[in-house]
Design a protein around this motif. Sequence first.
Motif, PDB file in Angstrom:
ATOM      1  N   SER A 142       9.390   8.824  -7.941  1.00 24.81           N
ATOM      2  CA  SER A 142       8.268   7.894  -7.935  1.00 24.81           C
ATOM      3  C   SER A 142       8.448   6.891  -9.073  1.00 24.81           C
ATOM      4  O   SER A 142       9.052   7.204 -10.101  1.00 24.81           O
ATOM      5  CB  SER A 142       6.953   8.653  -8.128  1.00 24.81           C
ATOM      6  OG  SER A 142       6.731   9.505  -7.036  1.00 24.81           O
ATOM      7  N   PRO A 158       1.880   3.067  -9.477  1.00 24.47           N
ATOM      8  CA  PRO A 158       1.714   2.051  -8.437  1.00 24.47           C
ATOM      9  C   PRO A 158       1.670   0.639  -9.024  1.00 24.47           C
ATOM     10  O   PRO A 158       1.124   0.430 -10.111  1.00 24.47           O
ATOM     11  CB  PRO A 158       0.375   2.403  -7.801  1.00 24.47           C
ATOM     12  CG  PRO A 158       0.108   3.810  -8.190  1.00 24.47           C
ATOM     13  CD  PRO A 158       0.777   4.020  -9.507  1.00 24.47           C
ATOM     14  N   LEU A 202       0.064  -3.007  -4.976  1.00 23.22           N
ATOM     15  CA  LEU A 202      -0.244  -1.800  -4.199  1.00 23.22           C
ATOM     16  C   LEU A 202      -1.687  -1.380  -4.449  1.00 23.22           C
ATOM     17  O   LEU A 202      -2.419  -1.064  -3.506  1.00 23.22           O
ATOM     18  CB  LEU A 202       0.720  -0.665  -4.545  1.00 23.22           C
ATOM     19  CG  LEU A 202       0.366   0.725  -4.020  1.00 23.22           C
ATOM     20  CD1 LEU A 202       0.211   0.742  -2.507  1.00 23.22           C
ATOM     21  CD2 LEU A 202       1.415   1.734  -4.453  1.00 23.22           C
ATOM     22  N   HIS A 220       2.012   0.915   0.824  1.00 22.35           N
ATOM     23  CA  HIS A 220       3.044   1.141  -0.182  1.00 22.35           C
ATOM     24  C   HIS A 220       4.282   0.278   0.061  1.00 22.35           C
ATOM     25  O   HIS A 220       4.625  -0.008   1.208  1.00 22.35           O
ATOM     26  CB  HIS A 220       3.455   2.623  -0.197  1.00 22.35           C
ATOM     27  CG  HIS A 220       2.351   3.515  -0.668  1.00 22.35           C
ATOM     28  ND1 HIS A 220       1.265   3.816   0.128  1.00 22.35           N
ATOM     29  CD2 HIS A 220       2.171   4.148  -1.841  1.00 22.35           C
ATOM     30  CE1 HIS A 220       0.450   4.606  -0.549  1.00 22.35           C
ATOM     31  NE2 HIS A 220       0.968   4.825  -1.753  1.00 22.35           N
ATOM     32  N   TRP A 266       8.909   3.395  -1.919  1.00 25.10           N
ATOM     33  CA  TRP A 266       8.184   4.667  -1.983  1.00 25.10           C
ATOM     34  C   TRP A 266       8.643   5.577  -0.845  1.00 25.10           C
ATOM     35  O   TRP A 266       8.903   5.119   0.265  1.00 25.10           O
ATOM     36  CB  TRP A 266       6.680   4.438  -1.817  1.00 25.10           C
ATOM     37  CG  TRP A 266       5.994   3.890  -3.021  1.00 25.10           C
ATOM     38  CD1 TRP A 266       5.883   2.570  -3.365  1.00 25.10           C
ATOM     39  CD2 TRP A 266       5.309   4.631  -4.024  1.00 25.10           C
ATOM     40  NE1 TRP A 266       5.164   2.452  -4.524  1.00 25.10           N
ATOM     41  CE2 TRP A 266       4.799   3.702  -4.956  1.00 25.10           C
ATOM     42  CE3 TRP A 266       5.074   5.978  -4.224  1.00 25.10           C
ATOM     43  CZ2 TRP A 266       4.064   4.083  -6.070  1.00 25.10           C
ATOM     44  CZ3 TRP A 266       4.338   6.363  -5.326  1.00 25.10           C
ATOM     45  CH2 TRP A 266       3.848   5.419  -6.244  1.00 25.10           C
TER      46      TRP A 266
END
Length: 118
Positions: free
Chosen positions: A15, A20, A24, A102, A106
Motif C-alpha cells: 500500500s 490515500p 482518492l 482507487h 492499488w
Amino acid sequence: MPRYLTMIRIDERNSPADGPSPELLERMGALLEEITKAGVMLDTAGLKPTAEGTRVTWSGGKMSCTDGPFTESKEVIGGYSIIQAKDKAEAVEWTKRFLRTHEDYWTITAEVREIIEA
C-alpha cells in the motif's frame, strides 16, 4: 432490507506509504455522500495498521494474544462498511463503485457478505 458487511482487504506491504492520495479521498468522500443520501450506508471506517492491533485466539482450551504486525498475513482487513441494500447484487455494485475510486496502483479485494438477522 438485508444488511451486508463489506470487508476491504489490502496488502499492507504494497500500500502507498503516504496512504490515500488527496484525489482518492475526494472521490471516496463524494461516493460516501451519495451512498449515504441514498439511505444505503449504515456505517463505514478504515482500520489502523496491523502493527497497532492484537489477535486474540482461543484454541485447545487456551487463550493467546499476539501483537501485530501480522507478517504471515498477505492480505489484512483495512476497512469495512455495513450497508442496507435490496439484494446482494446491489451491495456488490456499490462495492465495485467504491473500488473504482482507487488509482490503478492499488490492489484491493472486497468481500461482501450478508449479515444474519436474529
